[in-house]
Design a protein around this motif. Structure first.
Motif, PDB file in Angstrom:
ATOM      1  N   GLY A  78       0.836  -1.096   0.119  1.00  0.00           N
ATOM      2  CA  GLY A  78       0.353  -0.005   0.145  1.00  0.00           C
ATOM      3  C   GLY A  78       0.884   1.480   0.037  1.00  0.00           C
ATOM      4  O   GLY A  78       0.193   2.711  -0.198  1.00  0.00           O
ATOM      5  N   LYS A  79       2.328   0.760   0.238  1.00  0.00           N
ATOM      6  CA  LYS A  79       3.175   1.953   0.369  1.00  0.00           C
ATOM      7  C   LYS A  79       4.204   1.938  -0.569  1.00  0.00           C
ATOM      8  O   LYS A  79       4.735   3.153  -1.866  1.00  0.00           O
ATOM      9  CB  LYS A  79       3.902   2.570   1.128  1.00  0.00           C
ATOM     10  N   SER A  80       4.431   1.229  -0.905  1.00  0.00           N
ATOM     11  CA  SER A  80       5.284   0.531  -1.720  1.00  0.00           C
ATOM     12  C   SER A  80       5.779  -0.501  -2.142  1.00  0.00           C
ATOM     13  O   SER A  80       5.507  -1.566  -2.349  1.00  0.00           O
ATOM     14  CB  SER A  80       7.339   0.382  -0.901  1.00  0.00           C
ATOM     15  N   LEU A  81       6.122  -0.299  -3.423  1.00  0.00           N
ATOM     16  CA  LEU A  81       6.198  -1.983  -4.166  1.00  0.00           C
ATOM     17  C   LEU A  81       8.132  -1.900  -4.990  1.00  0.00           C
ATOM     18  O   LEU A  81       9.178  -1.560  -4.828  1.00  0.00           O
ATOM     19  CB  LEU A  81       5.925  -1.521  -5.867  1.00  0.00           C
ATOM     20  N   THR A  82       7.734  -3.697  -4.289  1.00  0.00           N
ATOM     21  CA  THR A  82       9.949  -3.786  -4.254  1.00  0.00           C
ATOM     22  C   THR A  82       9.607  -5.170  -5.502  1.00  0.00           C
ATOM     23  O   THR A  82       8.649  -6.219  -5.180  1.00  0.00           O
ATOM     24  CB  THR A  82      10.457  -4.709  -3.046  1.00  0.00           C
ATOM     25  N   VAL A  83      10.267  -5.423  -6.498  1.00  0.00           N
ATOM     26  CA  VAL A  83      11.134  -6.781  -7.255  1.00  0.00           C
ATOM     27  C   VAL A  83      12.172  -6.848  -6.908  1.00  0.00           C
ATOM     28  O   VAL A  83      12.824  -6.396  -6.615  1.00  0.00           O
ATOM     29  CB  VAL A  83      10.722  -6.112  -8.886  1.00  0.00           C
ATOM     30  N   TYR A  84      12.196  -8.583  -6.425  1.00  0.00           N
ATOM     31  CA  TYR A  84      13.038  -9.295  -6.188  1.00  0.00           C
ATOM     32  C   TYR A  84      13.484 -10.594  -7.098  1.00  0.00           C
ATOM     33  O   TYR A  84      12.471 -11.223  -7.083  1.00  0.00           O
ATOM     34  CB  TYR A  84      13.565  -9.353  -4.342  1.00  0.00           C
TER      35      TYR A  84
END
Length: 262
Positions: free
Chosen positions: A106-112
């Protein structure tokens, strides 16, 4: 080969189906081939999906890729979602060549990328629905099975359908379903919807018809509509020695553009 930020972003599209939701809503329809039963089934499925507050879904998928010489190759893979509406999503994609995870809180998007231990984090909008648009438009990230989040909304208009047909009953993994076939500009698609009070999509097959090779995407879905999920499912904690890189936007505003313009 050295991984670039864009490479890391685009990998999320590896098992993405051709979109069946984003066609021109003004596309002409034929009342002779659009069956009310098929439209009603889509409507019921969409309403049920939008009613789910939490769910997990596992997709066993195959994707056709066409080589330059016309040879068609098929690649298997899996995609797993953990979802808590409106602002929690975790996606895990695995193929023989790629493993990627996506975290959204809901605040950040992370691709790992677990194989190379690279990750990228950017600010994100407050809802999953908005996230899909931002990820696609700004970072060229297409979510596999994105229609699961769009059926039952204005972004999945039935006015785009050229035909809609009830095919008949079928079993998918022991579950009794009803099979439907749809056609719209450039895409034929089929969906097997669970019969009864929980009209979940159990299988999806999409054929790209504006390509002479007609490549297909297919996925069989396994659902849990009452999972136990916590904030930790949607929060990314970098593993030891993980390297942070930049997620590059595909359309960077030119100098002199209005400040803050997307």
């Amino acid at each position: 080969m050295h991984s670039t930020p864009l490479t890391l972003a685009l990998c999320a599209a590896l098992l993405a189906a051709p979109a069946v939701h984003a066609q021109d809503a003004s596309a002409s329809t034929s009342t002779a081939t659009v069956e009310p039963k098929a439209l009603a089934a889509l409507d019921a499925m969409g309403k049920y999906l939008r009613s789910l507050k939490t769910f997990t879904v596992h997709g066993d998928s195959t994707l056709d890729l066409v080589m330059e010489d016309g040879e068609k190759l098929q690649f298997p893979g899996t995609v797993d979602y953990k979802v808590r509406t409106p602002n929690g999503l975790h996606m895990d994609i695995k193929t023989d060549r790629k493993e990627r995870q996506l975290f959204y809180d809901g605040k950040s998007l992370t691709v790992y990328g677990s194989k190379n231990n690279y990750y990228a984090t950017v600010d994100a909008p407050p809802t999953i629905k908005e996230l899909l648009g931002v990820a696609a438009d700004r970072y060229d990230i297409e979510f596999p099975l994105a229609d699961l989040f769009l059926w039952g909304t204005e972004r999945a208009p039935t006015s785009a359908l050229k035909s809609a047909t009830f095919v008949g009953p079928a079993r998918i993994g022991g579950t009794v379903t009803e099979q439907y076939a749809f056609r719209q500009e450039g895409v034929d698609w089929q969906v097997w919807i669970e019969a009864g009070s929980k009209p979940l999509p159990r299988r999806l097959v999409i054929t790209t018809t504006d390509d002479p090779t007609h490549p297909q995407y297919a996925s069989t879905l396994t659902w849990n509509t009452s999972p136990s999920l916590s904030d930790a499912n949607f929060t990314f904690t970098p593993p030891k020695d993980a390297k942070r890189i930049q997620l590059v936007a595909v359309d960077v505003p030119a100098a002199g553009d209005e400040e803050g313009k997307p």
